[in-house]
Design a protein around this motif. Structure first.
Motif, PDB file in Angstrom:
ATOM      1  N   ALA A  58      -6.354  -2.083  -7.655  1.00 57.92           N
ATOM      2  CA  ALA A  58      -4.929  -1.942  -8.061  1.00 57.92           C
ATOM      3  C   ALA A  58      -3.690  -2.479  -7.175  1.00 57.92           C
ATOM      4  N   LEU A  59      -4.061  -3.147  -6.226  1.00 64.85           N
ATOM      5  CA  LEU A  59      -2.999  -3.479  -5.069  1.00 64.85           C
ATOM      6  C   LEU A  59      -2.369  -4.845  -5.645  1.00 64.85           C
TER       7      LEU A  59
ATOM      8  N   ILE B  98      -3.973   3.455  -2.311  1.00 64.56           N
ATOM      9  CA  ILE B  98      -4.311   2.513  -3.437  1.00 64.56           C
ATOM     10  C   ILE B  98      -5.705   1.992  -3.539  1.00 64.56           C
ATOM     11  N   SER B  99      -6.193   1.541  -4.742  1.00 62.02           N
ATOM     12  CA  SER B  99      -7.640   1.218  -4.667  1.00 62.02           C
ATOM     13  C   SER B  99      -7.522  -0.368  -4.380  1.00 62.02           C
TER      14      SER B  99
ATOM     15  N   LEU C  68     -10.157   3.861  -0.683  1.00 66.52           N
ATOM     16  CA  LEU C  68      -8.911   3.704  -0.878  1.00 66.52           C
ATOM     17  C   LEU C  68      -8.303   2.896   0.161  1.00 66.52           C
TER      18      LEU C  68
ATOM     19  N   ARG D 226      -5.409   2.682   2.677  1.00 66.60           N
ATOM     20  CA  ARG D 226      -4.469   3.767   3.279  1.00 66.60           C
ATOM     21  C   ARG D 226      -3.645   3.072   4.387  1.00 66.60           C
TER      22      ARG D 226
ATOM     23  N   GLU E  85       0.683   7.119  -0.557  1.00 66.86           N
ATOM     24  CA  GLU E  85      -0.523   7.988  -1.010  1.00 66.86           C
ATOM     25  C   GLU E  85      -1.744   7.224  -1.228  1.00 66.86           C
TER      26      GLU E  85
ATOM     27  N   VAL F  25       0.865  -1.124   0.042  1.00 69.79           N
ATOM     28  CA  VAL F  25      -0.050  -0.020   0.038  1.00 69.79           C
ATOM     29  C   VAL F  25       0.849   1.119   0.034  1.00 69.79           C
TER      30      VAL F  25
END
Ligand code: FB9
Length: 507
Positions: free
Chosen positions: A96-97, A92-93, A123, A125, A90, A87
């Motif tokens: 998308a990880l 990440i969705s 997201l 975080r 900033e 992660v």
């Protein structure tokens, strides 16, 4: 160059070393320095010290090594560490990880549970500011000396303010303690540089040649462990069962014949006035037989009376008011309790009355239950039954106090309970000094007239009974916390073979 010779090779190496040096401080270092397998050195040291050629002191060290599970952790960090690092600061969705799917689920769960990662407006975080890198994790995991754990722990708290007991858990998960045993060795009173394995037996040639005069015979090693003779071993359950049997026999009880695991629904349920729609009577709780699926022989007159008491009561009862089905009662099953045996015995007793009667049974019962730490699909039920004129709840409490006192349980409490075949019914609790808590140690009650009267037992005859399991006391006595270690295919036979005798009732 027979085996005898080779063995002395490492023996000679030890003697030569002791010839040059005062002691072998650590046979492990000696063996690796001499390029000899440490096991061989250990064996020769054991036989030398038995013949007092050397004095050997045990050395034991514990070393933490990574388990197979720990090894990948040491390289790339734990699943949750990798999830955390996947992660970006900033955020990440989730889809998308990038992360090894095999570790995704556990990594995600752990990282969330450790409140390292969270979701903010969909997201992922980071919720902790730390630039943890696998190296650090590697360093931590590779601190082999467990006693460095506490310092590691403090280190992490200081450095990352992250870890709490979690780190200890992961290290405990991924390492195990390997114990290493060796010796420090010094010359013994019988030390000589050229050890010749003295002859162990005097032979005809020795005598004929007179050579026996200057031969040095080995001392008989009277402490030598005899050859382990494999013998039978009583399973702990059977040892505890014997103790329960002894208690019942001392209390004047006679054992009921329990050698029939297969029973008909009639004796297991209907005779006990357990209604045919009772949840325990469906296949979720009971193992019904395919073959033979039904029983043929039931005492017709008695069956008629059982049918009537279920349908319309009698003997002061209003019954269950449902249509009682013969074929339901004929279904064969694996008995769910040894109370099925009690119903048969009480029916026979009604045919040839003689009171009082004290019966007990200790044998297997089968319940289609979820298996967990203390429950298997089969266990041994212990049951006591007393049949006499005008017995009351007070008599039940009195005999329970006597029975459990002989098990070393003197502090009892009784809690009202419900069984289809007893009223009133009580759960029995005993205060367990070791656990510092009240433990449920059984169930009990007075068999209902709807059960006894159709059998033909006279009105003033009452029957008190109680039951418990054999596994629970055995688990507690032998310190098993999982019933699967005690009973079933996963049992560790070594434990069974080496289990000591645990006396019931002994404080
Ligand atoms: O054994 C049980 N507990 C127990 C017993 C002795 C013990 O000794 C220790 C050395 C100190 C420790 C614990 N129980 C009964 C209580 C619980 O374990 C319970 O959760 C599990 N029960 C089994 C049934 O589980 C479905 C134990 C088993 C049991 C329960 C009831 C009866 C028999 C066995 C009964 C009965 C009965 C009632 C009225 C009339 C006739 C029979």
């Amino acid at each position: 160059m027979g085996d005898k010779e080779e063995k002395s090779a490492e023996g000679q190496a030890v003697l030569d070393f002791l010839y040059e040096n005062d002691e072998i401080s650590n046979t492990g270092d000696f063996a690796s320095a001499a390029g000899i397998d440490h096991e061989l050195v250990v064996n020769v040291i054991k036989s030398f010290s038995a013949r007092r050629i050397v004095d050997a002191q045990d050395i034991k060290t514990e070393k933490y090594v990574l388990t197979d599970e720990g090894k990948p952790y040491a390289v790339d960090g734990s699943p949750e560490c990798r999830f955390f690092l996947a992660v970006p600061p900033e955020g990440i969705s989730p889809d998308a990880l990038q992360m090894d799917p095999a570790l995704y689920k556990i990594g995600r769960t752990q990282a969330f549970r450790n409140k390292w990662v969270g979701v903010e407006n969909s997201l992922l975080r980071r919720k902790v500011n730390c630039n943890l890198n696998p190296m650090v994790h590697y360093l931590i995991l590779n601190d082999q000396s467990m006693n460095g754990l506490s310092t590691i722990f403090c280190l992490c708290v200081l450095k990352f303010g992250l870890y709490d007991l979690y780190l200890i858990k992961i290290l405990r998960l991924s390492t195990f303690c390997r114990t290493w045993k060796g010796f420090s060795v010094r010359k013994g009173p019988e030390y000589t540089r050229d050890h010749k394995k003295g002859p162990t037996d005097i032979t005809r040639d020795h005598i004929l040649s007179g050579e026996w005069k200057n031969l040095k015979f080995n001392q008989f090693n009277c402490n030598a462990q005899g050859k382990y003779v494999e013998g039978g071993h009583l399973h702990p359950l059977l040892k505890v069962r014997e103790q329960f049997r002894k208690i019942f026999l001392e209390m004047g009880f006679e054992e009921m014949p329990t050698n029939n695991y297969v029973e008909s629904s009639f004796w297991n349920f209907d005779a006990l006035f357990q209604p045919q729609q009772h949840p325990a009577r469906d296949s979720h709780d009971t193992f019904f037989l395919k073959v033979p699926s039904t029983t043929k022989q039931l005492p017709e007159d008695y069956v008629e009376r059982v049918k009537n008491v279920h349908e319309s009561g009698g003997y002061g009862s209003k019954g269950y008011n449902y249509e009682w089905k013969r074929d339901e009662a004929e279904k064969n099953l694996l008995r769910t309790h040894t109370t099925a045996v009690s119903s048969r015995m009480l029916y026979l007793l009604a045919q040839k009355p003689s009171f009082p009667k004290r019966y007990f049974s200790i044998d297997r019962v089968f319940r289609n239950e979820a298996v967990d730490r203390t429950h298997l699909a089969e266990f041994h039920q212990i049951e006591g039954v007393i049949c006499d004129h005008g017995l009351s709840l007070a008599d039940l409490i009195k005999v329970l106090k006597d029975f459990f006192a002989r098990l070393g349980m003197s502090k009892l409490r009784f809690k009202p309970a419900y069984n289809p075949y007893t009223s009133p019914s009580m759960e029995i609790f005993s205060y367990h000094e070791g656990f510092k808590k009240w433990v449920e140690v059984g169930n009990s009650g007075m068999f209902r007239p709807e059960m006894l009267r159709p059998m033909g037992l006279p009105e003033d005859i009452t029957v008190i009974a109680w039951g418990l399991s054999l596994e629970r006391p055995t688990m507690i006595l032998y310190g098993y916390d999982n019933i699967r270690d005690l009973f079933g295919h996963k049992v560790n036979l070594k434990l069974i073979k080496e289990n000591q005798i645990c006396r019931l009732g002994i404080k």
